[in-house]
Structure formats: C-alpha cells, structure tokens
Design an enzyme around this catalytic site. Sequence first.
Site, mmCIF file in Angstrom:
data_model
loop_
_atom_site.group_PDB
_atom_site.id
_atom_site.type_symbol
_atom_site.label_atom_id
_atom_site.label_comp_id
_atom_site.label_asym_id
_atom_site.label_seq_id
_atom_site.Cartn_x
_atom_site.Cartn_y
_atom_site.Cartn_z
ATOM 1 N N GLU A 1 2.575 -8.990 3.287
ATOM 2 C CA GLU A 1 1.938 -9.319 1.889
ATOM 3 C C GLU A 1 2.618 -10.495 1.522
ATOM 4 O OE1 GLU A 1 1.230 -4.828 2.572
ATOM 5 O OE2 GLU A 1 3.162 -6.545 3.103
ATOM 6 N N GLN B 1 -3.433 -3.196 -0.742
ATOM 7 C CA GLN B 1 -3.890 -2.022 -0.420
ATOM 8 C C GLN B 1 -3.476 -1.041 -1.393
ATOM 9 O OE1 GLN B 1 -2.727 0.288 3.463
ATOM 10 N NE2 GLN B 1 -4.546 -0.728 3.970
ATOM 11 N N HIS C 1 2.820 5.156 -2.818
ATOM 12 C CA HIS C 1 1.379 4.966 -3.040
ATOM 13 C C HIS C 1 0.921 5.129 -4.401
ATOM 14 C CE1 HIS C 1 1.869 5.492 1.100
ATOM 15 N NE2 HIS C 1 0.896 4.557 1.476
#
Length: 700
Positions: free
Chosen positions: A436, A458, A503
């Site tokens: 990243e 993502q 997440h």
Amino acid sequence: MAFPTTPAILQQRDLSVAELAARPAEALLRIYTWMQYSRLTDNRILDLFRQGLIKGTVTGGQGHEGLIVPLALLADKNIDVISFTHRHLGGHLIWSGQLCDHLNQYFANSASPTRAREGNVHYGDPANRALPMISHLGAMLSHVAGRTDSQRRSGIPAIGLGLFGEGASSTGDVHETLNLAALLDLPVLFIIENNRYAYSTPAAEQYPANIRLSQRAAAYGIESLNIDTLGDPAETTRQLAAAIAKVRATSRPMLIEAETVRLRGHAAYDTCDYITPGENAAIQAADPLPKFRARLAAEGHTARLAAIDAELAAYLEACIQHCLNVPRPAAPAPGKLEADLYAPPAAPFPWRPDIAAADGGGTGAAAPNPHSTIRNPHSLTMAQAINAALRKILAERPESLLLGQDIAAYGGAFKVTEHLYRDFGRARVMNVPLAESACTGYAIGLALGAHRPVEEFQFADFSTEAATQIALNAATYRFRSGAAVPLVLRLPCGGGLTFGSFHSQELESLFLSMPGLKALYPSTPQDAFNAILAAYEDDNPVLVFEHKALYRRGKHPVAWDPGYRDIWQPARLRAGDYATLVTYGEMTLHAAEACAYLETEYERAIDLFDLRCLAPLKLDAIHASLARTHRLIVLHEGRRTHGFGAELVSRLAEQNFFDFEAPPLRIASLDIPVPFAPELEQAFRPTTEKIIAQIVEWMG
C-alpha cells in the site's frame, strides 16, 4: 534586485560519454568545476549556520560529489525524473535554478522557492521533475517511479533516478518500490549511496557484513552494479552513463550500490563522537575531491584549476551577500497560510450529461457498452453508482487510471470495479501488489505528472500502511512545493457486517487531523456518483469514504446531476426547529429513522443534515440551522474519544455557544476495537434504537 551573473563555467550543465572520449580534459574540468562548486557551497552553508544566519540545521554532501555531479550532468534535465536527498546540493545546483535560489531556501527568506515553508534541504523543483524530499527517505522512491511512468505513458523516453542511503535501504518502502518497478517494467535507476553510516549507526549494525546491498536486486529479478565513486571520476561517469543508457533503452529498473564517503557528520549538530580518531583519518583520506584536483594539476591544468577556484569563490560570496540582503518573510495576514493549503478550485470537466457506460474499448465514444452490467442506469446500488462514475471517468478522461489490489479481473473485494478491467485493459485498470505504501507513492508520482489516478484500498483499515504517503507526502505537497496532487483514494470503511477489528474501522479523524487532505463521505448512490466525479476533477488529494454496508442496500434513482459539485456542501434531509442533527455515512440512514420516530412519537421535528464533505468543512447552513434550533446533536460511527464528532461540536459550539439551550449531544461508538460477533458489534456502534434512546434522554 538582480542576481549576480552566473559564470560561463556554470552554464554548462550537461555531459556525455562521447564528449568525455573526444575532449577528456574539458569534460573532467567540468566535472571538477561542479564538484568544487558543490563543496565550497556546502562548506559556506555550514559556516553560515554556525554564525546563526541559517536556522534549523544543515546537512552536507561533502564526499558524495563524486556520484551526484556526474549523475546530474549525464541525466536529461528536460525529461528525466529525480528525487534528491540531503546529500545532493551539487545535483540541485546542476538540475535547475540559480545559486541564489538555493541560498534563499537555506536562509528561509522572502525569496525562498518554497516561500520559507519547507526546511533548507527538503525542497525540490517539481515543475522540472526534481521531486522534494521528506525525512522518510525510502518513501520518496515510489514518487520517482510514478512520475517516471507518467512520462513514459505520455510517450516521453524518460528515466527515473531514485537515490537513498544504505540506512534507508532497510525500509519497507524501498523494497516495495523495487518490487513494483520490476513488476511494472519501470525505467528507474535506483542508487544506494553507501557511506557506511546511517546517522551514527555503522553498516555492521544495519545489515549482515557478508553481503553487498546490490545483491538485493536479484530478489526482484533486476540487474545490479557496484560503483566506487571515490576513485576515478571519469570511470564513474562512464559506468553511470552506461547504466542510464541501458535503463532508458530496456525500460527495466536497475540497482546500483555506490561506495561514497561522508566527510562530516549526519548534520551540523552531529558531534561524530562515535567515530574513532583512526577511523576519521581514513575517512578524510578517502575524500575524492583533493585526489581529483591533484590528478588534474599533474596533467598540466594548474592554472585552469586556480582560475576555476577563484571564480567559484568570488561568485559564491557575491551570491551570499545578495541573499543576506533579501528581507525576511513578512508576517502573513490572518488565514493566508491556511488559504494556500489546497490547490485553487479547478474548472469543471466537460462531462457528457449522462451516466451511460462507454463502449467496450474505453475510447470515450458515446455508444453504450453492450457488456455493461448496468441495465437500468437510473436505478442503481451504491456499488453500481460508483462503478458507473469510474466507468465514465475512464471513458471520458484519457489521463485517468485505476489501481488497487484485486480490482482488475476480480473486480475488487466488493465488486465495485467489476468489468472495468475487461473493458479498459491493464494500462488503465491495474492490479497492484500488496504494498500500500509504495503503490500510493506511485500514484502520487503519477498525479505529479500528466495523470489523475484513482486508488482503491481493499479496506480502509489497510490505508494505515500508507499513512506516510497520504498524510505527509500527498497532503503536504501543495503547501511545501506548490505542486498539485490530483489523486482520489477510495476507502471502503465502516462496520455492521461482522468483519472484525481490521476490516471495519472509521479512519476519518485519523487522516483529517493532518492538513492538506479533502474528504467526501456519501450516503446515497446519487451522492456516491457525484462524489467520485467531484473528487476526480479536484486538484488535491481527496479521500472518498465508502461505507461497505451501503454498497448494496437497495437500488435508488441515479441520474446525471449538473450540480454534482454540491457534494462539497451539507445536504439538509429533514426540516425541523427543535434541534439540529449532523451526521454522515451510514449513520445518515439511522438518523433519518430516528428523526421520523421522534417526530411521530414526541412531536419533536429535527433539522437533519448529511455532512457529505468532511474536509474542508462547510458549516454555514448548519450554523444557520442552529441559530433557529439552539440545540445540537452530532452522530457518527467512529469511536467517541478523539472522534470526528468532537471537531464538529467544537466548531459549531464556538460560534453558537451563547445561543444553545442545552449542551451538545455527541453519539458515537464505544472506545474499543471493533468487536467481531454481531451481538458485540451491535453493542459497539450506534443503532437506530440507541440513537433514539440517547436523544430522548437528552431531551428530558
């Protein structure tokens, strides 16, 4: 006040191997001139610092001239890309500008190229592809890769020159960028300047003594080379020229490990007490400049050398005196510094007034795409609306490209980029490796050129891997160098889907505490479509937060909206006079349900605002609402402590405090990591029921 006239010997800024072969004496004297010029200037800058005339600190390139001078002379200053570090004053002097420009930067006076906003060595010339450094040295290489790729995509046969020390070679960004350049066939010449010390840490404590750093190239399938820059400058020049020519011809990266020497400490404040007397004597004896001068004198150039030295010294002193007479920066008017944080508003792009998909070749033709999954472009989920906006961008804006993990054939973790790779190809829709930081730096480099990249993370959580690139590089570029960075960063965020701590996070308060970033957070498919277009045409880095729970929460009308730029302003969703409720993202839906319930059951009508734009905050309509309602409720999904709601309450209370009839109410998630089990996650974050309960309690 005109600068002193630059001597003719300093107007020769190029060198070729052919010239070195045909006219060796002239070529070597040119190399000497620039090495001596760099050394004299570095030494005088140190003197001026010790006299208190230069602030902060200074670093020097004494001992590194044998590398940077031939390299800068050989490079094509009209097309190539470079990022100088704190050892490369000689490169700066060759690449662009007049000596007074560089001295003004060190003096941080009113004529400083960065308007005295950046430290004395942390500057560059982005307009001429000399990219400014930050102290996180490894994080600069990916900018070179991206800026070089922008040149190549524009049909310009440029190469990149990425320089870093043996200390920075340990950083993850270096390895991420080497891998990315090898993967994408980027013509970048990576050069490790090995002077055996990273500040005070010797090489023996940085990497195993039985390896050469150049050996790391093999892991990435690229060629490597070792160069000793302490010996013959002519041989160094030939080796560098051959490497530059090969990288330019093959469009493949190469890694060079260059042996250099650091004659002084890391910076002016470095006492060097970690170096033994015997070791220091060996370091000073390795200085390439006196040996080079002695060789030229032995070859019969004593008079030329004396003339060069005298002319350089006189010119340097004239420039110093000129710059000492430049006034200090005037105290800025209130708000002036902040007003320069962002690039000025750009004109709207000439978008076609539709949301239809482009043809399958991605040429921007008006014919519909027969393969489009969007059968009814007026009834879309948020994921489809974002896809439609990205498709429109790819079809109508040739400078655009998308990059991210798994966004190509797979269509992204949430299928938001589905079929874009099929219709526009790898050159426009790029899968990138799990890196990243380097990929974001690469996108920054593209944005500094002729391109406007859109990067998908993502999950928003993974953007923390790129925090330096986002918050210290992209966000500060405009303020410290004047260069625009038109970059969109898409961040799928938020909880409620049982994804757990890594997440599900809301990171707006983390990133927006750093100045220079813009941010949009849509809550409807129409706003999402508008947000992507508005973010794309902005000349600043823009974060677009996309709540994952909204991606497929029903289909809603989406149409071409001529007022798409209104996304930068709050939207008033409900009218009321009891209180003003400000929220954004998925919480907008919960807030609307809560407001409807309170109006029905308690006859309390609430003015509801969807903030939409989180930075820069536009609060005029909300201030006007509070002038009527005198009560404030702020709702957001992020954690309460240090959450974005605290900033909203503070901003709104500062102006409306004496009109308040109740203390502001702040509703947010608990101050814990996002838990996994659905029962725990529901307890963690606001729900419609909890919002109602807290407002009712506050009303009482």
